[in-house]
Structure formats: C-alpha cells, structure tokens
Design a protein around this motif. Sequence first.
Motif, PDB file in Angstrom:
ATOM      1  N   LEU A  41      23.967  25.479  23.433  1.00 43.98           N
ATOM      2  CA  LEU A  41      24.144  24.644  22.242  1.00 43.98           C
ATOM      3  C   LEU A  41      23.656  23.216  22.499  1.00 43.98           C
ATOM      4  O   LEU A  41      22.999  22.610  21.652  1.00 43.98           O
ATOM      5  N   GLN A  42      23.987  22.711  23.678  1.00 41.05           N
ATOM      6  CA  GLN A  42      23.546  21.368  24.024  1.00 41.05           C
ATOM      7  C   GLN A  42      22.018  21.319  24.119  1.00 41.05           C
ATOM      8  O   GLN A  42      21.402  20.365  23.653  1.00 41.05           O
ATOM      9  N   ALA A  43      21.424  22.357  24.690  1.00 46.76           N
ATOM     10  CA  ALA A  43      19.963  22.413  24.778  1.00 46.76           C
ATOM     11  C   ALA A  43      19.345  22.446  23.381  1.00 46.76           C
ATOM     12  O   ALA A  43      18.336  21.777  23.115  1.00 46.76           O
ATOM     13  N   GLN A  44      19.948  23.210  22.468  1.00 47.07           N
ATOM     14  CA  GLN A  44      19.445  23.259  21.093  1.00 47.07           C
ATOM     15  C   GLN A  44      19.576  21.895  20.414  1.00 47.07           C
ATOM     16  O   GLN A  44      18.675  21.472  19.691  1.00 47.07           O
ATOM     17  N   ARG A  45      20.693  21.210  20.650  1.00 44.74           N
ATOM     18  CA  ARG A  45      20.866  19.868  20.075  1.00 44.74           C
ATOM     19  C   ARG A  45      19.826  18.899  20.634  1.00 44.74           C
ATOM     20  O   ARG A  45      19.254  18.088  19.909  1.00 44.74           O
ATOM     21  N   ILE A  46      19.586  19.013  21.937  1.00 41.17           N
ATOM     22  CA  ILE A  46      18.587  18.138  22.574  1.00 41.17           C
ATOM     23  C   ILE A  46      17.214  18.401  21.970  1.00 41.17           C
ATOM     24  O   ILE A  46      16.469  17.462  21.656  1.00 41.17           O
ATOM     25  N   LEU A  47      16.869  19.684  21.805  1.00 45.14           N
ATOM     26  CA  LEU A  47      15.579  20.030  21.187  1.00 45.14           C
ATOM     27  C   LEU A  47      15.497  19.517  19.758  1.00 45.14           C
ATOM     28  O   LEU A  47      14.472  18.969  19.339  1.00 45.14           O
ATOM     29  N   ALA A  48      16.567  19.681  19.005  1.00 40.99           N
ATOM     30  CA  ALA A  48      16.583  19.201  17.616  1.00 40.99           C
ATOM     31  C   ALA A  48      16.430  17.685  17.580  1.00 40.99           C
ATOM     32  O   ALA A  48      15.664  17.151  16.760  1.00 40.99           O
ATOM     33  N   ASP A  49      17.137  16.985  18.473  1.00 45.47           N
ATOM     34  CA  ASP A  49      17.015  15.528  18.541  1.00 45.47           C
ATOM     35  C   ASP A  49      15.600  15.120  18.935  1.00 45.47           C
ATOM     36  O   ASP A  49      15.044  14.168  18.384  1.00 45.47           O
ATOM     37  N   ALA A  50      15.030  15.855  19.889  1.00 46.07           N
ATOM     38  CA  ALA A  50      13.660  15.548  20.332  1.00 46.07           C
ATOM     39  C   ALA A  50      12.669  15.764  19.195  1.00 46.07           C
ATOM     40  O   ALA A  50      11.761  14.952  18.992  1.00 46.07           O
ATOM     41  N   GLN A  51      12.852  16.853  18.441  1.00 46.85           N
ATOM     42  CA  GLN A  51      11.964  17.100  17.303  1.00 46.85           C
ATOM     43  C   GLN A  51      12.131  16.024  16.240  1.00 46.85           C
ATOM     44  O   GLN A  51      11.154  15.540  15.676  1.00 46.85           O
ATOM     45  N   ALA A  52      13.360  15.632  15.981  1.00 48.86           N
ATOM     46  CA  ALA A  52      13.607  14.574  14.992  1.00 48.86           C
ATOM     47  C   ALA A  52      12.979  13.263  15.462  1.00 48.86           C
ATOM     48  O   ALA A  52      12.352  12.549  14.670  1.00 48.86           O
ATOM     49  N   SER A  53      13.127  12.962  16.743  1.00 47.26           N
ATOM     50  CA  SER A  53      12.523  11.749  17.296  1.00 47.26           C
ATOM     51  C   SER A  53      11.007  11.812  17.203  1.00 47.26           C
ATOM     52  O   SER A  53      10.354  10.824  16.875  1.00 47.26           O
ATOM     53  N   ALA A  54      10.447  12.976  17.503  1.00 45.47           N
ATOM     54  CA  ALA A  54       8.994  13.145  17.435  1.00 45.47           C
ATOM     55  C   ALA A  54       8.501  12.965  16.002  1.00 45.47           C
ATOM     56  O   ALA A  54       7.491  12.295  15.763  1.00 45.47           O
ATOM     57  N   GLU A  55       9.207  13.528  15.040  1.00 38.38           N
ATOM     58  CA  GLU A  55       8.830  13.373  13.629  1.00 38.38           C
ATOM     59  C   GLU A  55       8.932  11.911  13.212  1.00 38.38           C
ATOM     60  O   GLU A  55       8.049  11.398  12.529  1.00 38.38           O
ATOM     61  N   SER A  56       9.998  11.264  13.635  1.00 39.69           N
ATOM     62  CA  SER A  56      10.183   9.856  13.299  1.00 39.69           C
ATOM     63  C   SER A  56       9.070   9.011  13.904  1.00 39.69           C
ATOM     64  O   SER A  56       8.499   8.151  13.237  1.00 39.69           O
ATOM     65  N   LEU A  57       8.745   9.276  15.164  1.00 34.98           N
ATOM     66  CA  LEU A  57       7.678   8.549  15.839  1.00 34.98           C
ATOM     67  C   LEU A  57       6.341   8.822  15.160  1.00 34.98           C
ATOM     68  O   LEU A  57       5.534   7.901  14.969  1.00 34.98           O
ATOM     69  N   LYS A  58       6.124  10.082  14.776  1.00 39.00           N
ATOM     70  CA  LYS A  58       4.879  10.449  14.092  1.00 39.00           C
ATOM     71  C   LYS A  58       4.750   9.680  12.773  1.00 39.00           C
ATOM     72  O   LYS A  58       3.703   9.110  12.477  1.00 39.00           O
ATOM     73  N   LYS A  59       5.842   9.644  11.999  1.00 42.82           N
ATOM     74  CA  LYS A  59       5.822   8.914  10.725  1.00 42.82           C
ATOM     75  C   LYS A  59       5.587   7.425  10.964  1.00 42.82           C
ATOM     76  O   LYS A  59       4.835   6.780  10.236  1.00 42.82           O
ATOM     77  N   GLU A  60       6.235   6.896  11.985  1.00 46.10           N
ATOM     78  CA  GLU A  60       6.076   5.479  12.309  1.00 46.10           C
ATOM     79  C   GLU A  60       4.631   5.159  12.669  1.00 46.10           C
ATOM     80  O   GLU A  60       4.062   4.177  12.191  1.00 46.10           O
ATOM     81  N   LYS A  61       4.036   6.005  13.501  1.00 46.72           N
ATOM     82  CA  LYS A  61       2.647   5.784  13.922  1.00 46.72           C
ATOM     83  C   LYS A  61       1.689   5.953  12.745  1.00 46.72           C
ATOM     84  O   LYS A  61       0.704   5.205  12.638  1.00 46.72           O
ATOM     85  N   LEU A  62       1.961   6.909  11.867  1.00 47.14           N
ATOM     86  CA  LEU A  62       1.127   7.073  10.674  1.00 47.14           C
ATOM     87  C   LEU A  62       1.227   5.835   9.786  1.00 47.14           C
ATOM     88  O   LEU A  62       0.206   5.360   9.256  1.00 47.14           O
ATOM     89  N   LEU A  63       2.425   5.318   9.632  1.00 50.09           N
ATOM     90  CA  LEU A  63       2.611   4.115   8.826  1.00 50.09           C
ATOM     91  C   LEU A  63       1.879   2.931   9.455  1.00 50.09           C
ATOM     92  O   LEU A  63       1.207   2.171   8.752  1.00 50.09           O
ATOM     93  N   GLU A  64       1.973   2.810  10.773  1.00 49.45           N
ATOM     94  CA  GLU A  64       1.259   1.737  11.462  1.00 49.45           C
ATOM     95  C   GLU A  64      -0.245   1.881  11.271  1.00 49.45           C
ATOM     96  O   GLU A  64      -0.946   0.890  11.042  1.00 49.45           O
ATOM     97  N   ALA A  65      -0.740   3.120  11.358  1.00 48.13           N
ATOM     98  CA  ALA A  65      -2.175   3.362  11.172  1.00 48.13           C
ATOM     99  C   ALA A  65      -2.597   3.005   9.749  1.00 48.13           C
ATOM    100  O   ALA A  65      -3.652   2.391   9.537  1.00 48.13           O
ATOM    101  N   LYS A  66      -1.771   3.376   8.768  1.00 48.91           N
ATOM    102  CA  LYS A  66      -2.093   3.044   7.372  1.00 48.91           C
ATOM    103  C   LYS A  66      -2.093   1.536   7.169  1.00 48.91           C
ATOM    104  O   LYS A  66      -2.970   1.003   6.499  1.00 48.91           O
ATOM    105  N   GLU A  67      -1.104   0.865   7.752  1.00 51.74           N
ATOM    106  CA  GLU A  67      -1.047  -0.589   7.630  1.00 51.74           C
ATOM    107  C   GLU A  67      -2.274  -1.234   8.272  1.00 51.74           C
ATOM    108  O   GLU A  67      -2.845  -2.172   7.728  1.00 51.74           O
ATOM    109  N   LYS A  68      -2.673  -0.725   9.424  1.00 53.39           N
ATOM    110  CA  LYS A  68      -3.858  -1.252  10.110  1.00 53.39           C
ATOM    111  C   LYS A  68      -5.099  -1.006   9.261  1.00 53.39           C
ATOM    112  O   LYS A  68      -5.965  -1.881   9.150  1.00 53.39           O
ATOM    113  N   PHE A  69      -5.185   0.182   8.645  1.00 55.52           N
ATOM    114  CA  PHE A  69      -6.311   0.493   7.775  1.00 55.52           C
ATOM    115  C   PHE A  69      -6.364  -0.477   6.604  1.00 55.52           C
ATOM    116  O   PHE A  69      -7.424  -1.018   6.278  1.00 55.52           O
TER     117      PHE A  69
END
Length: 127
Positions: A41-69
């Motif tokens: 269960l802890q491993a699943q939570r860690i994976l879910a948190d990692a995926q959420a963090s990755a999605e958040s980071l992806k959105k952040e980087k996309l927003l930064e790229a759009k702002e730079k554009f």
Amino acid sequence: MNSTLIYILITGVAALLAGIFIAGKLVYAKDNTKKLEDAELQAQRILADAQASAESLKKEKLLEAKEKFVQLKAESDREVLDKTRKISDSENRIKQKEVSIIQKEGALDKQIKDNESIKENLNRQIE
C-alpha cells in the motif's frame, strides 16, 4: 504409573510447546502478511504521489514553455514593428527628397523658361 504420568506430562508439555510454537508462527506469518500488505500500500501511495508530482511538474514546465514562447513572440513582434517603422521612416524621407527634387526641377525648368524668354526679349531688342 509414575513413569506413565511423567511421560504424559512431558508429552503434554511438548504438545503445549509445539502448539505455542505453531501459534507463534501463525501470528508471525499474519504479522508478516500485514507488513507486506502495508508495504505494498505504501509503495502504491509512493507511486501515486510520484505520478502526481510528475504530472504537476509536466504542467509547470509546459506553462513555463508557453510563457517563454509568448515572451519571445512579443519580443519578435516588437522587433518587427521597430524594423517596419524604420523602413516606413526611410520611405517617407525618400518620398520627401523626391518631392523636393521634383520641386527643384520644376523651379529650374521655370527658371530656364524665364531665362529663354528674357534672352528672346533681349535678342528682339537688339535687332
């Protein structure tokens, strides 16, 4: 009978110890199973948190790229407008010079005609 009783007591104690041992193993196995489930269960939570963090980071980087554009596009648009303004200014100066030259040419043509008219008048007067 005394030895039978001792034998029965020893067998009973051995059976009791075996039962305690088996019960301990079962409890330990249950505890290990619970720990394994908790770890999964802890491993699943860690994976879910990692995926959420990755999605958040992806959105952040996309927003930064759009702002730079947007920033680069605005800068490019400013440069294009500046160059267009400079070209327009140069064209206006050229047109003004052309008008000035045409006016001077007209003035010179008029002066030439006036001079020829004066020359003809003087020639008639001389004759």
